[in-house]
Enzyme design. Structure first.
Site, PDB file in Angstrom:
ATOM      1  N   GLU B  88       0.988  -1.010   0.078  1.00  0.00           N
ATOM      2  CA  GLU B  88      -0.006   0.038   0.264  1.00  0.00           C
ATOM      3  C   GLU B  88       0.974   0.991  -0.177  1.00  0.00           C
ATOM      4  O   GLU B  88       2.073   1.385   1.202  1.00  0.00           O
ATOM      5  CB  GLU B  88      -1.142   0.345   1.383  1.00  0.00           C
ATOM      6  CG  GLU B  88      -1.336   1.035   1.159  1.00  0.00           C
ATOM      7  CD  GLU B  88      -2.879   1.625   0.954  1.00  0.00           C
ATOM      8  OE1 GLU B  88      -3.375   0.935   0.194  1.00  0.00           O
ATOM      9  OE2 GLU B  88      -2.258   3.011  -0.194  1.00  0.00           O
ATOM     10  N   GLY B 120       3.129   0.491  -5.620  1.00  0.00           N
ATOM     11  CA  GLY B 120       3.430  -1.132  -6.283  1.00  0.00           C
ATOM     12  C   GLY B 120       4.142  -1.478  -7.152  1.00  0.00           C
ATOM     13  O   GLY B 120       4.823  -2.652  -7.750  1.00  0.00           O
ATOM     14  N   ASP B 137      -5.966  -3.749  -5.887  1.00  0.00           N
ATOM     15  CA  ASP B 137      -6.419  -3.437  -5.578  1.00  0.00           C
ATOM     16  C   ASP B 137      -6.810  -2.206  -5.334  1.00  0.00           C
ATOM     17  O   ASP B 137      -6.477  -1.747  -4.201  1.00  0.00           O
ATOM     18  CB  ASP B 137      -7.095  -4.011  -3.764  1.00  0.00           C
ATOM     19  CG  ASP B 137      -8.116  -3.758  -3.254  1.00  0.00           C
ATOM     20  OD1 ASP B 137      -8.970  -3.222  -3.387  1.00  0.00           O
ATOM     21  OD2 ASP B 137      -8.349  -4.219  -2.023  1.00  0.00           O
ATOM     22  N   SER B 138      -6.807  -1.657  -6.653  1.00  0.00           N
ATOM     23  CA  SER B 138      -6.462  -0.177  -6.400  1.00  0.00           C
ATOM     24  C   SER B 138      -7.963   0.861  -6.221  1.00  0.00           C
ATOM     25  O   SER B 138      -8.906   0.192  -6.766  1.00  0.00           O
ATOM     26  CB  SER B 138      -6.220   0.059  -7.833  1.00  0.00           C
ATOM     27  OG  SER B 138      -6.675   0.250  -8.242  1.00  0.00           O
ATOM     28  N   THR B 139      -7.541   1.555  -5.973  1.00  0.00           N
ATOM     29  CA  THR B 139      -8.284   2.871  -6.375  1.00  0.00           C
ATOM     30  C   THR B 139      -8.593   3.569  -8.071  1.00  0.00           C
ATOM     31  O   THR B 139      -7.997   2.989  -9.269  1.00  0.00           O
ATOM     32  CB  THR B 139      -8.126   4.434  -5.569  1.00  0.00           C
ATOM     33  OG1 THR B 139      -7.045   4.582  -6.368  1.00  0.00           O
ATOM     34  CG2 THR B 139      -8.174   4.316  -4.354  1.00  0.00           C
ATOM     35  N   PRO B 144      -2.487   8.940  -7.022  1.00  0.00           N
ATOM     36  CA  PRO B 144      -1.798   8.018  -6.994  1.00  0.00           C
ATOM     37  C   PRO B 144      -1.928   7.049  -7.508  1.00  0.00           C
ATOM     38  O   PRO B 144      -0.747   5.859  -8.296  1.00  0.00           O
ATOM     39  CB  PRO B 144      -1.825   7.715  -5.465  1.00  0.00           C
ATOM     40  CG  PRO B 144      -3.071   8.423  -5.052  1.00  0.00           C
ATOM     41  CD  PRO B 144      -3.541   9.020  -5.444  1.00  0.00           C
TER      42      PRO B 144
END
Lengths: 268, 268
Positions: B88, B120, B137-139, B144
């Site tokens: 993270e 990452g 598991d990204s936004t 970012p």
């Protein structure tokens, strides 16, 4: 909101048609979104093609509610259909959509369609005609649609249906209206040989995962689904297809837990 | 909103945890909802169990993003898993969730978990470890997370994966981000033997119908799905189950039209 095209207090509810940037024209009853030009096809395709491709030869169809015309439009894509009765309680809804949402309402001029401005409960109670498919395209169980979620209404619907008949009804959202879904499935299970529930994604109703409930006199929407007819008819769908037909009966675990005993048909 | 529990401008974004009546506690990054206690299980179950029950023996798992811990929690339900690296970029997300959302973050104390506060892209570029499953598991692809939607990153992910490896990534909504989905599938198709996309319902993200994209070195999430392992593991899911696993690969007609040439695996 770009502009308001129609705004009228009818005998039953406040009816508005507004024009928006993201969703095109929208029909609102008492301030709640009923239809948007952008995504109405999802709801209407899923309500109609699942039962009409399950019934072996749908000729006569009854639509209760659905004064916007979207459900009737999808029904008319089935060349076997000879007659569609639309029974809408509120003539203001039909008038507003005929004037401002031709995308759904233009089909109401088709010669196979009879528009009845009448309460669906009394229409089904006194109807002498029999139907192959009944589609209950109702608003939420508040206001004028409340009796459409009741036992007496479904008893009349059962009587209106032919021996191979199917009823499909707008079945609310499992996230917010699980109790209402249980209630309507209980009513269906008490009258019909088999009950089912299937899901679709709704972009503009709260909760996203929405359902249709089904009662049949024996037909099964998975076993009796006529996939070849789908190809033959060229339904020009944008959401529905045979994979989605089957997949829509797969229930998330929380729905299976809740409804298992009420679903007397085989879901998958 | 009942109260604000955490509010901090980190190096990367504004991180808030608030308590709400309908959704419980919520994590927001730059004001966008990332996690809610009420429905986070849907996203996390669907991201994790599809690839982990497709891989024959997932032992080492890499999670990129996902500092809330929900993805790691579902991964740890698989008894074959020996080690989970969480990478993270923003320590404030991990700290906020450890303090206020134990429903997702408590699992980060498990002895099989290594929490890396790191980018990452650089982690995968220099990693000497190999993984069976990588979960991105990204936004959204703004701020970012932007490099996590790029070609270089997926090239590194490919190299980090074992010969039977699978990558699954948060794949946005087909209604609003069809172009972004095409772009990421194009990248995956250029590097992996087979690409897939599967859908789930998201209550709290706009658009309702959201997707995960998949790249594999040969495994197929339908053909290689190990349903017996699902029963054996008692995963205690509330949304995911074997029927939903299969159904999630059924694509609405508009998605099939758009992505058919980019989906090199067999969807149904």
């Amino acid at each position: 909101v770009r502009q308001t095209l129609f705004s009228e207090q009818s005998e039953f509810q406040h009816v508005d048609v507004i024009e928006t940037v993201p969703f095109g024209r929208m029909l609102l009853n008492d301030g709640l979104v009923m239809v948007t030009e952008r995504d109405e096809h999802i709801y209407h395709e899923m309500m109609v093609h699942v039962p009409l491709l399950t019934h072996p030869n749908p000729r006569k169809v009854l639509v209760i509610g659905g004064g916007d015309g979207g459900t009737v439009r999808e029904v008319l894509k089935h060349s076997s259909v000879e007659k569609v009765h639309l029974v809408e309680i509120d003539e203001a809804v039909v008038r507003a959509c005929r004037l401002h949402i031709p995308q759904t309402a233009a089909c109401l001029d088709d010669e196979r369609v009879v528009v009845n401005i009448e309460d669906g409960v009394s229409f089904t109670a006194k109807s002498k005609e029999k139907f192959d498919v009944v589609l209950v395209d109702s608003t939420d169980p508040i206001g004028p649609a409340t009796p459409l979620f009741g036992e007496d209404f479904y008893s009349s619907v059962y009587t209106c249906l032919n021996d191979e008949g199917i009823v499909v009804a707008q079945g609310e959202s499992a996230f917010y209206e699980g109790e209402m879904q249980s209630k309507i499935l209980t009513i269906l299970a008490s009258q019909f040989a088999a009950t089912y529930i299937y899901n679709y994604t709704n972009m503009t109703y709260p909760g996203s995962l929405w359902s249709f409930v089904v009662g049949t006199k024996g037909l099964c929407p998975l076993r009796d689904f006529d996939e070849r007819r789908f190809s033959r008819l060229s339904l020009n769908t944008r959401y529905y297809n045979p994979s989605i037909h089957r997949a829509s009966f797969a229930l998330p675990e929380f729905m299976r837990d809740k409804f298992d005993s009420l679903l007397t048909g085989i879901q998958a």
